[in-house]
Scaffold this motif. Structure first.
Motif, PDB file in Angstrom:
ATOM      1  N   LEU A   1     -28.678  63.180 -23.551  1.00 40.52           N
ATOM      2  CA  LEU A   1     -28.335  63.304 -22.133  1.00 40.52           C
ATOM      3  C   LEU A   1     -27.257  62.295 -21.798  1.00 40.52           C
ATOM      4  CD1 LEU A   1     -31.764  63.647 -20.339  1.00 40.52           C
ATOM      5  CD2 LEU A   1     -29.934  65.317 -20.401  1.00 40.52           C
TER       6      LEU A   1
ATOM      7  N   LEU B   1     -32.742  70.710 -25.903  1.00 41.12           N
ATOM      8  CA  LEU B   1     -32.132  70.289 -24.635  1.00 41.12           C
ATOM      9  C   LEU B   1     -31.188  71.389 -24.184  1.00 41.12           C
ATOM     10  CD1 LEU B   1     -31.645  68.108 -22.466  1.00 41.12           C
ATOM     11  CD2 LEU B   1     -29.820  67.243 -23.935  1.00 41.12           C
TER      12      LEU B   1
ATOM     13  N   HIS C   1     -30.330  70.017 -16.407  1.00 44.01           N
ATOM     14  CA  HIS C   1     -30.850  69.988 -17.759  1.00 44.01           C
ATOM     15  C   HIS C   1     -32.333  70.341 -17.788  1.00 44.01           C
ATOM     16  CE1 HIS C   1     -27.240  67.470 -18.299  1.00 44.01           C
ATOM     17  NE2 HIS C   1     -27.215  68.044 -19.490  1.00 44.01           N
TER      18      HIS C   1
ATOM     19  N   LYS D   1     -28.606  72.890 -21.128  1.00 39.26           N
ATOM     20  CA  LYS D   1     -27.816  72.631 -19.922  1.00 39.26           C
ATOM     21  C   LYS D   1     -27.653  73.956 -19.186  1.00 39.26           C
ATOM     22  CE  LYS D   1     -23.502  71.081 -18.107  1.00 39.26           C
ATOM     23  NZ  LYS D   1     -22.096  70.885 -18.358  1.00 39.26           N
TER      24      LYS D   1
END
Length: 149
Positions: A109, A16, A63, A18
């Protein structure tokens, strides 16, 4: 041709990411992929880049989820650190979480804009926090709620 059975398929990891920066338009998966792929290639060369198998499988707002082969996630995270621009605009890529499934990485998230008065319940280490609503949704507590108990 029959597909490979699950035991013979390549194991993958999902990261993940950002993305911070000021963009005039929302970034597409393709633009994010080309930026990350270029960073991996410049850092590890063509052979190293081919072994990583980078792909962007999901993106929304700030994201994105990056897929890579298992064991090469540290290379991808290192490559994210060298990215300074995307489409000519200054940008920074932060890795937030690594997991073996997309579902596992999406659990991380959550809103990143924190109010000083609000603390997420799962961040309160050392104290047990029970859900007061009785539902299975996230509940955010204020500092006053925690100090009262």
């Amino acid at each position: 041709m029959r597909p490979l059975p699950p035991t013979l398929r390549e194991n993958r990891r999902y990261i993940l990411v950002k993305i911070a920066g000021e963009f005039t338009a929302p970034l597409t998966q393709k633009e994010i992929y080309f930026t990350i792929s270029e960073a991996v290639t410049s850092l590890f060369g063509d052979v190293g880049s081919a072994a990583v198998h980078v792909a962007v499988v999901w993106s929304e707002d700030e994201h994105a989820i990056v897929r890579c082969s298992r064991g090469s996630e540290q290379k991808v995270i290192a490559s994210l650190g060298v990215i300074t621009k995307i489409l000519g605009a200054p940008a920074v890529f932060h890795s937030v979480a690594v997991s073996g499934t997309i579902h596992g990485v999406k659990k991380h998230l959550h809103p990143t804009t924190w109010d000083d008065e609000v603390i997420a319940g799962y961040r309160c280490s050392g104290k047990k926090v029970d859900s007061l609503t009785g539902s299975n949704t996230h509940r955010y507590l204020t500092r006053d709620d925690i100090i009262k108990e």
